[in-house]
Scaffold this active site. Structure first.
Site: not given
Ligand code: URA
Length: 213
Positions: A204, A207
């Site tokens: 992510d 994050d």
């Molecule tokens: N958003 C993200 O941060 N990571 C992904 O793999 C897909 C969407």
């Protein structure tokens, strides 16, 4: 750059690929993830701005007068898709400091994976601007498509989309929805998983940028 289609640019410069590999590793700290993202954004900005129009200006070197060429960074608008897009802004602004910045807030409905808008603010005079939409990940493509549809309503001169990591599903969706928008990415990864994450990806992005995992 290698080009699977003339509107899709995979930035395969060794520096970009090297830094992206370092970022992908789960052992990368928040600090190094941010630093690498910033450096990558600068390198990508260099490619994305390659065709920016130049204008002649008269200048004087210590030795004589000459006609130089400059870009008008003020005509460029960066549009960040919140929140992860923010991570690409500083690097872009280091290269084009005069660019104006807009923000579009979209979140992914976890059930439908559709993009839902909660914020939209763009610079004025959009019909005079070239827009570069930034978001580190192009996954389902829903956010990118929704953001570009919304930005198109402001009638900018042109729109480019920049992400670090994409996947075939997202590239296809974006190309179909907005065939006029050039796409710049450092990688087209293997696939999306059932939760809308890119594999192998980097996790992510929001994050990892903000240390919120
Ligand atoms: N958003 C993200 O941060 N990571 C992904 O793999 C897909 C969407």
């Amino acid at each position: 750059m290698s080009q699977p289609d003339s509107m899709v640019h995979v930035i395969d410069h060794p520096l970009v690929q090297h830094k992206l590999t370092l970022m992908r590793q789960k052992s990368a700290s928040t600090t190094s993830f941010r630093t690498l993202l910033n450096e990558l954004a600068m390198l990508m900005a260099y490619e994305v701005t390659r065709d920016m129009p130049l204008q002649d200006i008269e200048i004087e070197t210590p030795l004589e007068k000459m006609t130089g060429r400059v870009i008008d960074g003020k005509k460029l608008a960066l549009a960040s898709i919140l929140r992860a897009g923010t991570g690409l802004l500083d690097g872009f602004l280091a290269v084009v400091p005069g660019a104006r910045v807009g923000h579009i807030g979209l979140y992914r409905d976890p059930a439908t994976l559709q993009a839902v808008e909660y914020y939209f603010k763009m610079p004025k005079d959009m019909p005079e601007r070239d827009v570069v939409v930034v978001d580190p990940m192009l996954a389902t493509g829903h956010s990118a498509i929704a953001a570009i549809t919304r930005i198109k309503a402001t009638q900018p001169r042109s729109i480019k989309f920049v992400c670090l990591v994409s996947c075939p599903e997202g590239v296809k969706a974006l190309r179909e929805a907005h065939p006029d928008v050039e796409l710049f990415t450092a990688a087209i990864d293997r696939q999306l998983n059932d939760h809308g994450y890119i594999l192998p990806g980097l996790g992510d992005a929001g994050d990892r940028i903000f240390g919120t995992q």
